[in-house]
Design a protein around this motif. Sequence first.
Motif, PDB file in Angstrom:
ATOM      1  N   PHE A 128       0.797  -1.224   0.000  1.00  0.00           N
ATOM      2  CA  PHE A 128       0.000   0.000   0.000  1.00  0.00           C
ATOM      3  C   PHE A 128       0.836   1.282   0.000  1.00  0.00           C
ATOM      4  N   SER A 129       2.157   1.143  -0.144  1.00  0.00           N
ATOM      5  CA  SER A 129       3.043   2.326  -0.145  1.00  0.00           C
ATOM      6  C   SER A 129       2.764   3.212   1.059  1.00  0.00           C
ATOM      7  N   LEU A 130       2.856   2.627   2.244  1.00  0.00           N
ATOM      8  CA  LEU A 130       2.513   3.335   3.479  1.00  0.00           C
ATOM      9  C   LEU A 130       3.656   4.220   3.965  1.00  0.00           C
ATOM     10  N   THR A 131       4.037   5.152   3.142  1.00  0.00           N
ATOM     11  CA  THR A 131       5.024   6.136   3.558  1.00  0.00           C
ATOM     12  C   THR A 131       4.314   7.274   4.284  1.00  0.00           C
ATOM     13  N   LEU A 132       5.081   8.080   4.989  1.00  0.00           N
ATOM     14  CA  LEU A 132       4.513   9.215   5.713  1.00  0.00           C
ATOM     15  C   LEU A 132       5.002  10.527   5.109  1.00  0.00           C
ATOM     16  N   PRO A 133       4.136  11.546   5.052  1.00  0.00           N
ATOM     17  CA  PRO A 133       2.715  11.482   5.430  1.00  0.00           C
ATOM     18  C   PRO A 133       1.904  10.657   4.430  1.00  0.00           C
ATOM     19  N   PHE A 134       0.802  10.062   4.924  1.00  0.00           N
ATOM     20  CA  PHE A 134      -0.087   9.244   4.102  1.00  0.00           C
ATOM     21  C   PHE A 134      -1.386  10.027   3.952  1.00  0.00           C
ATOM     22  N   ARG A 135      -1.609  10.559   2.772  1.00  0.00           N
ATOM     23  CA  ARG A 135      -2.673  11.543   2.575  1.00  0.00           C
ATOM     24  C   ARG A 135      -4.072  10.918   2.527  1.00  0.00           C
ATOM     25  N   LYS A 136      -4.147   9.628   2.213  1.00  0.00           N
ATOM     26  CA  LYS A 136      -5.453   8.993   2.048  1.00  0.00           C
ATOM     27  C   LYS A 136      -5.947   8.418   3.374  1.00  0.00           C
ATOM     28  N   SER A 137      -7.222   8.073   3.398  1.00  0.00           N
ATOM     29  CA  SER A 137      -7.785   7.374   4.548  1.00  0.00           C
ATOM     30  C   SER A 137      -7.173   5.978   4.638  1.00  0.00           C
ATOM     31  N   VAL A 138      -7.051   5.457   5.859  1.00  0.00           N
ATOM     32  CA  VAL A 138      -6.512   4.106   6.038  1.00  0.00           C
ATOM     33  C   VAL A 138      -7.617   3.063   6.045  1.00  0.00           C
ATOM     34  N   ASP A 139      -8.851   3.467   5.839  1.00  0.00           N
ATOM     35  CA  ASP A 139      -9.979   2.539   5.959  1.00  0.00           C
ATOM     36  C   ASP A 139      -9.854   1.343   5.008  1.00  0.00           C
ATOM     37  N   ASP A 140      -9.418   1.585   3.777  1.00  0.00           N
ATOM     38  CA  ASP A 140      -9.289   0.484   2.812  1.00  0.00           C
ATOM     39  C   ASP A 140      -8.231  -0.518   3.247  1.00  0.00           C
ATOM     40  N   VAL A 141      -7.161  -0.021   3.848  1.00  0.00           N
ATOM     41  CA  VAL A 141      -6.101  -0.928   4.310  1.00  0.00           C
ATOM     42  C   VAL A 141      -6.595  -1.741   5.504  1.00  0.00           C
ATOM     43  N   VAL A 142      -7.331  -1.091   6.413  1.00  0.00           N
ATOM     44  CA  VAL A 142      -7.916  -1.807   7.551  1.00  0.00           C
ATOM     45  C   VAL A 142      -8.842  -2.914   7.054  1.00  0.00           C
ATOM     46  N   GLU A 143      -9.660  -2.625   6.058  1.00  0.00           N
ATOM     47  CA  GLU A 143     -10.577  -3.630   5.516  1.00  0.00           C
ATOM     48  C   GLU A 143      -9.816  -4.782   4.875  1.00  0.00           C
TER      49      GLU A 143
END
Length: 266
Positions: free
Chosen positions: A139-154
């Motif tokens: 998911f390219s979880l670099t910081l800052p992460f501008r998008k919501s994390v909801d999709d990754v949680v799902e």
Amino acid sequence: MIALLDMGSNSFILLIVSEEGEVILEEVHEVGIASGNLQRAKEVFRECVRKSEELGADLHIFGTAFFRKNPDVFYEITGGRGKILSEEEEARYSYISVVRDFGKEDILVADLGGGSLELAWKDGYTSLELGTHILNRIFSLTLPFRKSVDDVVEYVMDKLPDLAKSDLFGVGGSFVALAALMKGKWDLKSIHGSTLEIERVQKIVDQIRKMSFEDIRKLKILPEGREKTILAGGIVTIALLKKYSPKMTVSTKGYRYGIAWEIMVQ
């Protein structure tokens, strides 16, 4: 004395205990071998061997998820010494560690590392490719992460098996790091046995994703290098809390304590 070196994807942890189980030394070294830091890994390994020898401790060396896929790297670092734990062994020893420490058996233990997430319970286990480095890559979880994390949680929740509800315990540096951020300091004694609750974790993850790596380093709470996996660790924590229990008890004592106990009783 007994020394155990826990070589993980993110960190190498040296534990030295007396024959009676008293902790003589415990050190966490952020290595990041999964990011290719081979020279750093070799230097830390040599330092841990030296300290064990100076204290006259019998050193036992173990590798986990990253090294299951890269055994040649493990044996290059250790010079042919040590053992790479199977998924089942890693899960079982983490479960034993928590059971021995908290005196409960009907529990679910989540052991999160860089390469995998192990879930262990009284009569079973599973190993999932939901480690922090894996999620970072997908998911390219670099910081800052501008998008919501909801999709990754799902995504994580979809991978988690359906299990009976029970007390949830978390083992691993990501859970410890989240607890440290909430407390404002890295204090393993106060973190051990503390709890992570879903609303507080969601709040801190939302704060983290808006920060840069440098912002997190400036807090001077987490060991250097841990900022690279803290967002992924927070996301997995949210998924676990949503799936299994609204509260997680944090254990700072990983599978190495389960192995130490087994060695001592033999």
